[in-house]
Design an enzyme around this catalytic site. Structure first.
Site, PDB file in Angstrom:
ATOM      1  N   GLU A 251       0.846  -1.210   0.000  1.00  0.00           N
ATOM      2  CA  GLU A 251       0.000   0.000   0.000  1.00  0.00           C
ATOM      3  C   GLU A 251       0.868   1.241   0.000  1.00  0.00           C
ATOM      4  O   GLU A 251       0.590   2.224  -0.679  1.00  0.00           O
ATOM      5  CB  GLU A 251      -0.912  -0.015   1.238  1.00  0.00           C
ATOM      6  CG  GLU A 251      -1.987   1.083   1.239  1.00  0.00           C
ATOM      7  CD  GLU A 251      -1.589   2.364   1.954  1.00  0.00           C
ATOM      8  OE1 GLU A 251      -2.372   3.327   1.915  1.00  0.00           O
ATOM      9  OE2 GLU A 251      -0.499   2.413   2.556  1.00  0.00           O
ATOM     10  N   GLU A 252       1.955   1.181   0.771  1.00  0.00           N
ATOM     11  CA  GLU A 252       2.815   2.363   0.948  1.00  0.00           C
ATOM     12  C   GLU A 252       3.606   2.719  -0.307  1.00  0.00           C
ATOM     13  O   GLU A 252       4.181   3.791  -0.395  1.00  0.00           O
ATOM     14  CB  GLU A 252       3.791   2.139   2.122  1.00  0.00           C
ATOM     15  CG  GLU A 252       3.124   1.830   3.459  1.00  0.00           C
ATOM     16  CD  GLU A 252       2.383   3.026   4.069  1.00  0.00           C
ATOM     17  OE1 GLU A 252       2.324   4.094   3.430  1.00  0.00           O
ATOM     18  OE2 GLU A 252       1.872   2.871   5.186  1.00  0.00           O
ATOM     19  N   HIS A 357       5.130   5.886   9.681  1.00  0.00           N
ATOM     20  CA  HIS A 357       6.236   5.875   8.710  1.00  0.00           C
ATOM     21  C   HIS A 357       7.595   6.121   9.387  1.00  0.00           C
ATOM     22  O   HIS A 357       8.566   6.444   8.727  1.00  0.00           O
ATOM     23  CB  HIS A 357       6.023   6.880   7.568  1.00  0.00           C
ATOM     24  CG  HIS A 357       4.761   6.624   6.793  1.00  0.00           C
ATOM     25  ND1 HIS A 357       4.378   7.396   5.717  1.00  0.00           N
ATOM     26  CD2 HIS A 357       3.807   5.683   6.922  1.00  0.00           C
ATOM     27  CE1 HIS A 357       3.231   6.944   5.236  1.00  0.00           C
ATOM     28  NE2 HIS A 357       2.869   5.900   5.956  1.00  0.00           N
TER      29      HIS A 357
HETATM   30  C1  LIG Z   1      14.686   4.584   9.815  1.00  0.00           C
HETATM   31  O1  LIG Z   1      15.468   3.582  10.414  1.00  0.00           O
HETATM   32  C2  LIG Z   1      16.727   4.004  10.913  1.00  0.00           C
HETATM   33  C3  LIG Z   1      17.482   2.778  11.378  1.00  0.00           C
HETATM   34  O2  LIG Z   1      16.637   1.888  12.062  1.00  0.00           O
HETATM   35  C4  LIG Z   1      16.501   5.038  11.997  1.00  0.00           C
HETATM   36  O3  LIG Z   1      17.728   5.493  12.503  1.00  0.00           O
HETATM   37  C5  LIG Z   1      15.708   6.191  11.417  1.00  0.00           C
HETATM   38  O4  LIG Z   1      15.397   7.112  12.425  1.00  0.00           O
HETATM   39  C6  LIG Z   1      14.423   5.682  10.809  1.00  0.00           C
HETATM   40  N1  LIG Z   1      13.727   6.750  10.157  1.00  0.00           N
HETATM   41  C7  LIG Z   1      12.542   7.113  10.584  1.00  0.00           C
HETATM   42  C8  LIG Z   1      11.871   8.194   9.805  1.00  0.00           C
HETATM   43  O5  LIG Z   1      12.004   6.603  11.525  1.00  0.00           O
END
Ligand SMILES: *[C@@H]1O[C@H](CO)[C@@H](O)[C@H](O)[C@H]1NC(C)=O
Ligand SMILES: *[C@@H]1O[C@H](CO)[C@@H](O)[C@H](O)[C@H]1NC(C)=O
Ligand SMILES: *[C@@H]1O[C@H](CO)[C@@H](O)[C@H](O)[C@H]1NC(C)=O
Ligand SMILES: *[C@@H]1O[C@H](CO)[C@@H](O)[C@H](O)[C@H]1NC(C)=O
Ligand SMILES: *[C@@H]1O[C@H](CO)[C@@H](O)[C@H](O)[C@H]1NC(C)=O
Length: 390
Positions: A251-252, A357
């Site tokens: 979906e995303e 998200h």
């Molecule tokens: C995405 O995942 C990374 C590693 O797990 C993390 O550091 C980062 O904050 C995440 N991004 C979001 C938008 O949550």
């Protein structure tokens, strides 16, 4: 006749496009990427264009809303002109929904078995995958686990209930959609009542490997659908119309799974009586307790009227209509293919959950009693629309 006009309109569109987005290419829009090297993407308010995977990823990072028409581009392209929604001929019989509740006696014992704790247990595992991104190995693993989980529930069916579970794979996704089916009985078996959610989650900054528990978006909806399915099977519930439970992939990344499934149903001239989407059922914004948002766009107005009646009878939530916006969830894929859909959501300010998200869309932000109300609504919806009284 319609076809001739259609081709004509398409030819004009093709000419316009070839002057801008697709220079020096005499093919129809979307033909350039038909071998799979490019995606065919529709943004709000524009006709679809070819894009690279990097461009698509960039849209996701920026939170832009789009629909990925790549896998369905060869199927009757005109159906996907944003200005020309084609109503499915079969769907016309489906607009006659009950004006009152008729099956509460049958639904209530099933509702009494619904368990927030069991939903919590499910979600605990479902959120433990690094992510459930539809193009990652993690998203493939989470789908396999979900498939086995749902299959296990179905194998508990007895008394001649022929419950089946299947996977629908999608081009350019590692993650399949999952469909469980309780066949109806009698002269309405060819009519289908669908309750769906999307199984994928996303970390907007590191899609393939970043952490995305997706507890609310849309672990909550997935858990709600699992719980409804579990209790109906456990009760050996025999519907008249065929009941289906869908957990969509991707979906995303542009409604890929639901659009594939809905398009397939349209091609096969399946008769979908009603489709209900659960996407986010567990987050309660402060000041919005005990409310249910009822999405008013890309839905069927008559089915929404029924949903208000069902919500009043089966939940303690106040129904507040609101517009969710372009491609807000998988209900839009069903609407796009001419089938009647409806979409109740956790609150009337549903975009308020700022954790979605991200790595912080976790279970501690959810209210399982609130989710329970949506599960009650789902059982009510199933029994009222697919039940014996239908
Ligand atoms: C995405 O995942 C990374 C590693 O797990 C993390 O550091 C980062 O904050 C995440 N991004 C979001 C938008 O949550
Ligand atoms: C999509 O899948 C097709 C067929 O498997 C493959 O050839 C193509 O490279 C894929 N496209 C992208 C952008 O990954
Ligand atoms: C699809 O959505 C539009 C806009 O909300 C609505 O007018 C139309 O009736 C819907 N189509 C079906 C088949 O329900
Ligand atoms: C969303 O929630 C925040 C608090 O987290 C609140 O300040 C804001 O008004 C809410 N937005 C809407 C649209 O309700
Ligand atoms: C997630 O929450 C932690 C702790 O509050 C915070 O440090 C981090 O920045 C948040 N991550 C995102 C992507 O918002």
């Amino acid at each position: 006749m319609k076809l001739a006009i259609g081709i004509c309109i398409w030819a004009i569109l093709a000419t316009v496009t070839s002057q801008s987005a697709v220079p020096s290419d005499k093919n129809l829009p979307g033909e350039r990427g038909k071998n799979g090297d490019l995606f065919y993407i529709e943004l709000e308010g524009s006709d679809p264009v070819d894009m690279t995977k990097e461009q698509v990823d960039d849209l996701i990072t920026k939170g832009k809303h789009f629909i990925d028409l790549t896998n369905v581009r060869s199927h009757s392209q005109l159906k996907y002109e944003r200005t020309a929604l084609k109503d499915n001929a079969k769907a016309t019989i489906a607009l006659d929904y009950p004006k009152e509740i008729r099956s509460q006696e049958q639904a209530q014992p099933i509702i009494d078995k619904l368990s927030p704790d069991v939903m919590r247990e499910f979600l605990n595992h479902f959120t433990s995958f690094t992510n459930r991104y539809a193009r990652s190995s993690h998203g493939a693993k989470s789908a396999e686990w979900l498939y086995e989980y749902v299959t296990k529930i179905s194998s508990g069916a007895s008394n001649g209930l022929q419950v089946t579970v299947s996977k629908e794979s999608h081009r350019n996704l590692t993650q399949p959609s999952i469909i469980a089916r309780i066949p109806g009985q009698g002269n309405l078996v060819d009519e289908i009542v669908i309750i769906g959610a999307h199984q994928d989650s996303i970390n907007s900054t590191d899609k393939e490997n970043g952490r995305a528990p997706g507890a609310d978006d849309d672990g909550s909806g997935s858990a709600t659908v699992v719980e409804i399915f579990r209790r109906l099977v456990e009760a050996r519930y025999q519907p008249s119309r065929t009941l289906e439970f869908h957990w969509y992939a991707g979906e995303e990344v542009g409604l890929v799974g639901s659009l594939d499934v809905a398009t397939k149903y349209q091609k096969e001239a399946k008769n979908v009586y009603a489709m209900l989407q659960f996407d986010m059922t567990g987050y309660v914004p402060t000041g919005h307790e005990n409310t249910m948002g009822l999405v008013t766009d890309n839905v069927n107005a008559e089915l929404n009227e029924f949903l208000k009646i069902a919500a009043t009878a089966y939940t303690n939530l106040k129904v507040i209509p609101f517009a969710c916006g372009y491609r807000c969830s998988d209900h839009a894929s069903w609407n796009r293919t001419g089938f009647p859909s409806t979409f109740p959501i956790e609150s009337d300010v549903a975009k308020n959950n700022s954790y979605i998200h991200t790595e912080n869309d976790t279970m501690d932000h959810l209210n399982f009693d609130h989710m329970l109300e949506f599960a009650k609504l789902g059982v009510g919806f199933a029994v009222e629309l697919a039940g014996e009284g239908s």
